[in-house]
Design a protein around this motif. Structure first.
Motif, short mmCIF file in Angstrom:
data_model
loop_
_atom_site.label_atom_id
_atom_site.label_comp_id
_atom_site.label_asym_id
_atom_site.label_seq_id
_atom_site.Cartn_x
_atom_site.Cartn_y
_atom_site.Cartn_z
N GLN A 65 0.83 -1.20 0.00
CA GLN A 65 0.00 0.00 0.00
C GLN A 65 0.87 1.26 0.00
O GLN A 65 0.60 2.21 -0.73
N ILE A 66 1.91 1.24 0.83
CA ILE A 66 2.82 2.40 0.89
C ILE A 66 3.51 2.60 -0.45
O ILE A 66 3.58 3.72 -0.98
N ARG A 67 4.03 1.53 -1.04
CA ARG A 67 4.72 1.63 -2.32
C ARG A 67 3.77 2.13 -3.42
O ARG A 67 4.17 2.92 -4.29
N THR A 68 2.54 1.68 -3.37
CA THR A 68 1.56 2.11 -4.38
C THR A 68 1.26 3.60 -4.23
O THR A 68 1.21 4.34 -5.23
N MET A 69 1.07 4.05 -2.99
CA MET A 69 0.79 5.48 -2.79
C MET A 69 1.98 6.35 -3.17
O MET A 69 1.81 7.47 -3.68
N LEU A 70 3.20 5.88 -2.92
CA LEU A 70 4.38 6.65 -3.30
C LEU A 70 4.54 6.73 -4.82
O LEU A 70 5.12 7.68 -5.34
N ALA A 71 4.01 5.73 -5.53
CA ALA A 71 4.17 5.68 -6.99
C ALA A 71 3.00 6.27 -7.75
O ALA A 71 3.13 6.60 -8.93
N GLN A 72 1.84 6.40 -7.10
CA GLN A 72 0.63 6.83 -7.80
C GLN A 72 -0.04 7.97 -7.04
O GLN A 72 0.14 8.13 -5.84
N LYS A 73 -0.87 8.70 -7.75
CA LYS A 73 -1.68 9.73 -7.14
C LYS A 73 -3.11 9.21 -6.96
O LYS A 73 -3.55 8.34 -7.71
N PRO A 74 -3.85 9.74 -5.97
CA PRO A 74 -5.25 9.33 -5.82
C PRO A 74 -6.07 9.74 -7.05
O PRO A 74 -5.67 10.66 -7.76
N PRO A 75 -7.18 9.05 -7.31
CA PRO A 75 -7.80 8.01 -6.47
C PRO A 75 -7.11 6.66 -6.64
O PRO A 75 -6.57 6.36 -7.70
N ILE A 76 -7.16 5.86 -5.56
CA ILE A 76 -6.57 4.53 -5.57
C ILE A 76 -7.60 3.53 -5.06
O ILE A 76 -8.28 3.78 -4.06
N ARG A 77 -7.73 2.42 -5.75
CA ARG A 77 -8.52 1.26 -5.31
C ARG A 77 -7.67 0.05 -5.61
O ARG A 77 -7.49 -0.31 -6.78
N MET A 78 -7.10 -0.56 -4.59
CA MET A 78 -6.13 -1.62 -4.81
C MET A 78 -6.27 -2.73 -3.78
O MET A 78 -6.76 -2.51 -2.68
N ILE A 79 -5.84 -3.93 -4.17
CA ILE A 79 -5.63 -5.01 -3.23
C ILE A 79 -4.20 -5.52 -3.41
O ILE A 79 -3.63 -5.40 -4.50
N ALA A 80 -3.65 -6.07 -2.33
CA ALA A 80 -2.28 -6.59 -2.35
C ALA A 80 -2.29 -8.00 -1.79
O ALA A 80 -2.20 -8.19 -0.58
N PRO A 81 -2.44 -9.02 -2.65
CA PRO A 81 -2.37 -10.39 -2.18
C PRO A 81 -0.92 -10.87 -2.15
O PRO A 81 -0.10 -10.46 -2.98
N GLY A 82 -0.60 -11.76 -1.19
CA GLY A 82 0.76 -12.30 -1.19
C GLY A 82 1.14 -12.96 0.11
O GLY A 82 0.40 -12.94 1.09
N ALA A 83 2.33 -13.55 0.10
CA ALA A 83 2.86 -14.26 1.27
C ALA A 83 3.46 -13.27 2.26
O ALA A 83 4.06 -12.26 1.88
N VAL A 84 3.28 -13.57 3.55
CA VAL A 84 3.86 -12.78 4.63
C VAL A 84 4.46 -13.75 5.64
O VAL A 84 4.19 -14.95 5.63
N PHE A 85 5.28 -13.21 6.57
CA PHE A 85 6.09 -14.07 7.42
C PHE A 85 6.12 -13.55 8.86
O PHE A 85 6.37 -12.38 9.09
#
Length: 228
Positions: A65-85
């Protein structure tokens, strides 16, 4: 994983983009930008795997989410699926698991908790059928206000059983309104937003009535043959 695909299908149909990021993260993206400054007690909740250079295995997909906001301007509608540890291993926790976290950002006042409640309620009925949904106040460093979301127990129809600890409710995800400190970290001004996160294996356990999370990773053919 079928459960992940079903969740992704729901949000893609609502024009959410799918975003990805590295599994090895730095402190800024995994903690600090998410309102978890150094020595913050909430860091103890993460049970983090650290590397010698202070990099970490990401403990959630929120850094995306942070990387997406740093790379894009609003509006944003996103999901981030993936492995975590995380350093945890019991019947409901494993050292590696999967999450889907979501983020919606719009102009100031455009995104509200009412919007969040509406989409979460609809999503949970899509996943589990007709269930009651309740929101309980809680604390997350990156959202305020924050809520844990429960559904009426799908095993006992809310009568009370061992699975729901005889409460009639099952906790399924967390969510909230994005904290202003998170927007400050990515230099967003005059915006509003909400975020949510859930564990894929947790949903799979509930949907398929699997009693022990570790069974999903141990390769028992008796379990795997049920998903042909």
């Amino acid at each position: 994983m079928a459960t992940m695909d079903k969740i992704i299908d729901y949000f893609v149909a609502l024009n959410f983009s799918i975003e990805d990021g590295p599994k090895v993260e730095d402190d800024f993206h995994n903690f600090e930008a998410l309102n978890l400054p150094k020595n913050h007690p909430a860091r103890d909740m993460q049970d983090t795997f650290f590397f010698k250079d202070k990099a970490v295995l990401r403990t959630h997909t929120s850094p995306v989410q942070i990387r997406t906001m740093l790379a894009q301007k609003p509006p944003i509608r996103m999901i981030a699926p993936g492995a975590v540890f995380r350093k945890d291993y019991d019947i409901t926790h494993t050292p590696m698991f999967h999450q889907i976290e979501g983020l919606v950002v719009g102009g100031k006042g455009e995104v509200s908790f009412a919007n969040l409640k509406s989409i979460m309620s609809d999503f949970l009925n899509y996943m589990f059928g007709e269930v009651e949904v309740r929101f309980r106040p809680t604390f997350f460093p990156f959202t305020e206000p924050s809520a844990e979301v429960d559904i009426s127990c799908i095993f006992c129809e809310a009568e009370g059983c061992r699975i729901c600890s005889h409460t009639g409710w099952l906790e399924v995800l967390g969510c909230g309104i994005v904290d202003p400190n998170v927007f400050d970290a990515v230099n967003y001004k005059d915006v509003s937003g909400y975020a949510f996160g859930l564990g894929i294996e947790r949903f799979a356990m509930l949907l398929h009535k699997i009693p022990d999370l570790r069974m999903l990773f141990e390769g028992d053919t008796r379990l795997l043959e049920q998903f042909r």
